[in-house]
Design an enzyme around this catalytic site. Structure first.
Site, PDB file in Angstrom:
ATOM      1  N   TYR A 126     -52.572  36.646  36.477  1.00  0.00           N
ATOM      2  CA  TYR A 126     -52.304  37.585  37.564  1.00  0.00           C
ATOM      3  C   TYR A 126     -50.818  37.941  37.622  1.00  0.00           C
ATOM      4  CZ  TYR A 126     -57.121  36.500  38.664  1.00  0.00           C
ATOM      5  OH  TYR A 126     -58.489  36.342  38.580  1.00  0.00           O
ATOM      6  N   ARG A 155     -49.240  27.432  41.937  1.00  0.00           N
ATOM      7  CA  ARG A 155     -50.155  27.101  40.843  1.00  0.00           C
ATOM      8  C   ARG A 155     -49.707  27.822  39.576  1.00  0.00           C
ATOM      9  NH1 ARG A 155     -56.737  27.652  39.889  1.00  0.00           N
ATOM     10  NH2 ARG A 155     -57.038  25.395  39.749  1.00  0.00           N
TER      11      ARG A 155
END
Length: 376
Positions: free
Chosen positions: A184, A232
């Site tokens: 992403y 993350r």
């Protein structure tokens, strides 16, 4: 000897155990707002030491999947409040995962059918978003060619992350996890084969490549506190057309070193490489240098917890905790079909299989209808 079932102090937050429910997209939120089903789903699983929510978009522009509960409107904040209240009522802790998908989106999801945006102008080959097809039916659609963000727009997205973090705390979350993994937006800046910029957020030199993620971390830490900020990451991950590159170890080591200096709550590593069995019956990661990189991360994080997700079992998790390679172990898919996963692991009860056909968008079926072990 450390166990998964002992309490853990996470930057001042008292966790009942070292088991984490990993973030998983479930696509169940009508109107992109968390509702009563969302609250029940997470409350059922609140015996985890920590829950990390499914990715919650920081803006409509940052959304790549329909029916995901965002964190950028008042209705969404109120919707998530029911979930956090429910989790806290049964003694759990929950962080919100803040998400901007970047190029892994489609005009049917965007305001006025706008083109998705990214660090790059390169399309994610073979990647799919979850939007509306040409007949107006929801389902997988090819990710569209993105528009490269201007420098000013990048700086605005940094501010959006900070506002989303403030919204998450307002909604009752115990903290936030930046989704910097799985192909992403953050990875689209970090990966030099994707990032084709020429401004201060370019791929070269290394400090430019890291700049967007570090500025997001700093903006969120300033807004809600470093002890409520986490991230993350997925080194060696190749989801959504993320090619491997020579400087992976250097890139992530530099990033984790900078994170360690900021004393965040935790760094959450997603192991996309899997585990393989070796001759002595133990498990190790593939590629072989993944564990070496993980051990490097641990050295740079003296005041920050390290979480690992991906292919976890009780034996793998306890071995890694005992060797001080990680502090907490995250489980993903097993939590879909085992709301009482902590008890199952602790008592060596069977782990129920999840129905992959109901992972997304089937309302209550495959979402809140999995029974605990003693009800079977």
């Amino acid at each position: 000897m450390k166990t998964l079932f002992e309490p853990f102090n996470l930057a001042g937050a008292a966790l009942h155990n070292r088991i984490v429910m990993a973030p998983m997209t479930r696509a169940r939120a009508a109107n992109d707002v968390a509702d009563e089903q969302t609250a029940l789903y997470y409350a059922q699983r609140a015996t985890a030491g920590l829950i990390v929510s499914e990715g919650t978009p920081i803006s409509r522009q940052g959304q790549g999947y329909l029916f995901n509960p965002g964190i950028f409107t008042e209705a969404q904040i109120a919707g998530w409040r029911l979930t956090t209240d429910s989790v806290h009522a049964v003694g759990g802790k929950i962080f919100a995962q803040l998400w901007h998908v970047g190029r892994v989106s489609h005009p049917s999801i965007q305001v006025d059918n706008a083109q998705p945006v990214s660090a790059s102008s390169k399309a994610a080959k073979g990647a799919t978003a979850f939007g509306y097809d040409q007949n107006g039916k929801p389902g997988p659609v090819p990710a569209s060619t993105p528009r490269q963000l201007s420098t000013d727009e990048v700086e605005d997205i940094i501010r959006q992350f900070a506002r989303a973090a403030e919204n998450a705390i307002k909604a009752g979350f115990d903290g936030v996890e930046i989704h910097g993994a799985n192909g992403y937006l953050h990875e689209q800046f970090l990966n030099p084969w994707v990032n084709d910029r020429t401004d201060r957020y370019s791929a070269d030199p290394l400090e430019n490549r890291l700049r967007f993620t570090i500025e997001v971390i700093d903006a969120i830490s300033n807004a809600v506190g470093a002890e409520r900020t986490a991230i993350r990451l997925s080194p060696y991950g190749q989801l959504f057309d993320m090619p491997l590159y020579d400087e992976i170890d250097e890139t992530y080591t530099a990033l984790v070193k900078a994170i360690g200096q900021r004393k965040l709550a935790y760094v959450h590593i997603m192991n996309q490489t899997g585990f393989k069995r070796i001759d002595n019956g133990s498990e190790q990661s593939n590629p072989d240098n993944f564990f070496a990189l993980l051990e490097t991360f641990k050295r740079f994080l003296p005041d920050t917890a390290l979480i690992l997700a991906g292919g976890m079992t009780r034996n793998i998790a306890e071995d890694m905790v005992n060797k001080n390679i990680i502090d907490l172990a995250a489980f993903g898919v097993p939590y879909i079909s085992n709301p009482d996963l902590v008890a199952r692991l602790k008592n060596n009860w069977p782990i129920a299989d999840a129905d992959r056909d109901t992972f997304y968008g089937q309302y209550a079926t495959g979402y809140i209808d999995y029974p605990p072990y003693h009800d079977l």
